[in-house]
Design a protein around this motif. Structure first.
Motif, PDB file in Angstrom:
ATOM      1  N   GLY A 132       2.292  -3.632   0.836  1.00 37.39           N
ATOM      2  CA  GLY A 132       3.157  -4.560   1.575  1.00 37.39           C
ATOM      3  C   GLY A 132       3.986  -5.435   0.646  1.00 37.39           C
ATOM      4  O   GLY A 132       5.151  -5.724   0.925  1.00 37.39           O
ATOM      5  N   GLN A 133       3.381  -5.861  -0.458  1.00 34.43           N
ATOM      6  CA  GLN A 133       4.126  -6.708  -1.398  1.00 34.43           C
ATOM      7  C   GLN A 133       5.250  -5.921  -2.064  1.00 34.43           C
ATOM      8  O   GLN A 133       6.322  -6.461  -2.344  1.00 34.43           O
ATOM      9  CB  GLN A 133       3.197  -7.266  -2.471  1.00 34.43           C
ATOM     10  N   GLU A 135       6.826  -3.408  -0.685  1.00 33.53           N
ATOM     11  CA  GLU A 135       7.876  -3.282   0.328  1.00 33.53           C
ATOM     12  C   GLU A 135       8.652  -4.590   0.472  1.00 33.53           C
ATOM     13  O   GLU A 135       9.873  -4.579   0.621  1.00 33.53           O
ATOM     14  CB  GLU A 135       7.255  -2.905   1.670  1.00 33.53           C
ATOM     15  N   ALA A 136       7.927  -5.699   0.405  1.00 32.95           N
ATOM     16  CA  ALA A 136       8.607  -6.987   0.520  1.00 32.95           C
ATOM     17  C   ALA A 136       9.600  -7.153  -0.628  1.00 32.95           C
ATOM     18  O   ALA A 136      10.712  -7.651  -0.436  1.00 32.95           O
ATOM     19  CB  ALA A 136       7.597  -8.116   0.528  1.00 32.95           C
ATOM     20  N   SER A 137       9.207  -6.721  -1.819  1.00 31.87           N
ATOM     21  CA  SER A 137      10.119  -6.874  -2.953  1.00 31.87           C
ATOM     22  C   SER A 137      11.353  -5.993  -2.763  1.00 31.87           C
ATOM     23  O   SER A 137      12.471  -6.396  -3.078  1.00 31.87           O
ATOM     24  CB  SER A 137       9.413  -6.547  -4.270  1.00 31.87           C
ATOM     25  N   TYR A 138      11.160  -4.794  -2.216  1.00 33.11           N
ATOM     26  CA  TYR A 138      12.320  -3.951  -1.918  1.00 33.11           C
ATOM     27  C   TYR A 138      13.181  -4.589  -0.832  1.00 33.11           C
ATOM     28  O   TYR A 138      14.405  -4.520  -0.876  1.00 33.11           O
ATOM     29  CB  TYR A 138      11.883  -2.559  -1.457  1.00 33.11           C
ATOM     30  N   SER A 139      12.506  -5.223   0.144  1.00 30.63           N
ATOM     31  CA  SER A 139      13.260  -5.750   1.283  1.00 30.63           C
ATOM     32  C   SER A 139      14.185  -6.893   0.869  1.00 30.63           C
ATOM     33  O   SER A 139      15.153  -7.188   1.550  1.00 30.63           O
ATOM     34  CB  SER A 139      12.316  -6.206   2.395  1.00 30.63           C
ATOM     35  N   VAL A 140      13.883  -7.570  -0.240  1.00 26.80           N
ATOM     36  CA  VAL A 140      14.809  -8.600  -0.711  1.00 26.80           C
ATOM     37  C   VAL A 140      15.773  -8.041  -1.756  1.00 26.80           C
ATOM     38  O   VAL A 140      16.419  -8.786  -2.478  1.00 26.80           O
ATOM     39  CB  VAL A 140      14.088  -9.844  -1.277  1.00 26.80           C
ATOM     40  N   GLY A 141      15.842  -6.730  -1.836  1.00 26.20           N
ATOM     41  CA  GLY A 141      16.866  -6.102  -2.655  1.00 26.20           C
ATOM     42  C   GLY A 141      16.500  -5.879  -4.110  1.00 26.20           C
ATOM     43  O   GLY A 141      17.365  -5.600  -4.934  1.00 26.20           O
ATOM     44  N   MET A 142      15.210  -6.012  -4.443  1.00 25.26           N
ATOM     45  CA  MET A 142      14.837  -5.758  -5.835  1.00 25.26           C
ATOM     46  C   MET A 142      14.840  -4.255  -6.101  1.00 25.26           C
ATOM     47  O   MET A 142      14.544  -3.450  -5.218  1.00 25.26           O
ATOM     48  CB  MET A 142      13.456  -6.348  -6.132  1.00 25.26           C
ATOM     49  N   ILE A 151       6.522  -8.089  -9.900  1.00 23.70           N
ATOM     50  CA  ILE A 151       5.521  -8.195  -8.844  1.00 23.70           C
ATOM     51  C   ILE A 151       4.296  -7.325  -9.130  1.00 23.70           C
ATOM     52  O   ILE A 151       3.161  -7.801  -9.121  1.00 23.70           O
ATOM     53  CB  ILE A 151       6.126  -7.781  -7.477  1.00 23.70           C
TER      54      ILE A 151
END
Ligand SMILES: Nc1ncnc2c1ncn2[C@@H]1O[C@H](COP(=O)(O)OP(=O)(O)OP(=O)(O)O)[C@@H](O)[C@H]1O
Ligand SMILES: [Mg+2]
Lengths: 239, 250
Positions: A132-133, A135-142, A151
């Motif tokens: 999940g973390q 995915e979260a990093s991808y979701s903010v465009g990393m 991360i």
């Protein structure tokens, strides 16, 4: 002489055997550093499922884990000179094998050995970071690389540190096999000294104590590291 | 603002989205409801490309993505212009709440740290956590974590906010504080899509309700009429089931 141990001889022999300590440490340290590099690469290749490289790493890890370290040392010690000779022949270079110290072959063997074991350790440490973390990093465009660096790896390191530390200690103990390539590490020195007086038992006890002390010190250092890491990221950050 | 045409998604041979068509106007708030496994999360995840669409086109703002030709630049562009809030918060465990928010500002937008922290604190204030900047996620309640996650999603100034069951993992007493934050965002005019099981909340904040089942949009209507006069039998059954459940609670 009374008793089974000649204590004064043991004490006398300590400085000479201790001369092997820097060499033992250097083998462990260099193998560890390169092994970490290989291990990280191997772990990423496996996790990101990179074709061809994945198969190559698979065979490599399986081979290293399935053969004794002593055999790997021999393969490196006798094999690398042959490879260099072939290289000289093919490319017209002039690398003089006789001038390459034996310890370089030991570095290679130990680094490859450590790399294989660290591949698995680092891989499972990376996989322990919540998906999940990521995915979260991808979701903010990393990007994949940013996510890894900022991360995933910092958290994987924390999880993996105890195992990685144990690998290092195991590696240090394994350096005792380097004597097989006539490298004057702790055991190599012990053999030379004991050969002169034939007091093998005393000399090997001194060697054992030296290893023991080094390992205790290393364990302490690891514990400090771990405590540092654990103290951060709990509750509130000070300051 | 958003236009989805014939979006399909397969997981191996499992056909999960079977042709979604959806258009959302700027500033609109859309709630997606539907039974478990109907593909709601998958639809949301396709919109910011956490899942690769198998078929169809997605247009978000000025970026158009065609399922078979998604290049890395437009992928990053879409992710940077949409904010995603997950059911399980998914905060970066190795970073404080403030750092969770500033992370993308610093690494993605290359904003200088001091400036990023200013934005970070402003966002923490809007979600009511101005005093929790130094806390790590492990030191926050679920509701607080989710509010930080919302602030993190807002940091890049997205044109579209996606919420995937943002309150489903929360203890009942923490649900309202998070819903209130979402309500403010939706009312503030940011285009918002929310997948939720909180039907009452959906009716309150959404301009439009979309009902999904088995990978298709079965019915959509404005929030008032949707609940008063659902057209499709499956929609009716779904709403009945929910209202019955809440009757039990009363
Ligand atoms: N990564 C995946 N791999 C394989 N199948 C998946 C994957 N993600 C989702 N699915 C399947 O796709 C279908 C739709 O899942 P999805 O999570 O989109 O449903 P949902 O409507 O969000 O359900 P819920 O209300 O339970 O969250 C399910 O059958 C699920 O098992
Ligand atoms: Mg879901």
């Amino acid at each position: 002489m009374t008793g089974i141990l000649d204590f004064s001889y043991m004490i006398e022999s300590v400085p000479a055997i201790a001369k092997g300590i820097p060499i033992s440490l250097s083998i462990a340290l260099i193998a560890f550093i390169f092994g970490m590099g290989i291990g990280l690469a191997g772990a990423l290749v496996k996790i990101y499922n990179i074709p061809l490289l994945k198969q190559i790493f698979g065979v490599y890890v399986s081979f290293i884990r399935g053969t004794p370290l002593l055999v790997q040392i021999f393969l490196s010690y006798y094999g690398i000179p042959l490879i260099i000779r072939q290289f000289n022949y093919l490319y017209g270079t002039d690398i003089n094998i006789a001038f390459i110290p034996a310890i370089y072959f030991i570095y290679v063997a130990f680094a490859l050995n450590a790399g294989a074991y660290l591949t698995e350790t680092i891989r499972s440490a990376i996989l322990s970071v919540e998906k999940g973390q990521v995915e979260a990093s991808y979701s903010v465009g990393m990007t994949t690389f940013q996510s890894l660096k900022r991360i995933i790896l910092p958290q994987a390191l924390k999880v993996g540190l105890p195992n990685i530390g144990n690998h290092f200690i195991a590696l240090l103990k394994d350096t005792s096999l380097a004597f097989a390539a006539s490298v004057p590490e702790i055991i190599g020195m012990a053999k030379i000294i004991a050969g002169r007086t034939s007091q093998f038992f005393e000399v090997y006890i001194v060697a054992a104590l030296l290893y023991w002390i080094i390992c205790i010190v290393l364990e302490r250092i690891m514990n400090l590291f771990e405590m540092r890491l654990r103290k951060s990221e709990k509750g509130v950050r000070n300051g | 603002m958003v236009k989805i045409t014939n979006l399909q998604k397969y997981f191996k041979r499992h056909h999960v989205l079977k042709g979604i068509n959806l258009a959302i106007k700027e500033g609109e708030t859309v709630a997606i409801i539907g039974p478990s496994g109907s593909g709601k999360s998958t639809l949301l995840r396709c919109m910011n490309l956490l899942e690769r669409p198998s078929e169809g086109t997605i247009q978000i703002g000025d970026t158009t993505l065609e399922a078979h030709h998604i290049d890395k630049m437009s992928l990053l562009q879409v992710r940077r212009s949409t904010g995603m809030v997950f059911q399980n918060y998914n905060l970066f465990a190795n970073k404080t709440s403030l750092e969770n928010i500033t992370e993308a500002l610093i690494t993605v937008k290359k904003i200088e740290k001091g400036e990023a922290e200013k934005i970070g604190y402003a966002l923490l204030n809007t979600v009511g956590l101005g005093d929790k900047g130094n806390h790590y996620p492990s030191g926050l309640s679920g509701g607080q974590q989710q509010r930080v996650a919302i602030a993190r999603a807002l940091a890049l100034n997205p044109k579209l906010m996606l919420f995937d069951e943002p309150t489903s993992a929360l203890d009942p007493e923490l649900v309202q504080e998070v819903l209130q934050v979402i309500r403010n965002i939706a009312n503030g005019g940011l285009t918002t899509i929310i997948v939720t099981h909180e039907l009452e909340f959906a009716r309150d904040i959404a301009d439009r309700i979309i009902f999904m089942d088995e990978g298709l949009i079965i019915e959509e209507n404005n929030a008032k009429d949707f609940f008063v006069s659902p057209q499709h039998p499956r929609t009716r059954k779904f709403i009945e089931k929910f209202t019955q459940q809440s009757l039990y609670y009363i």
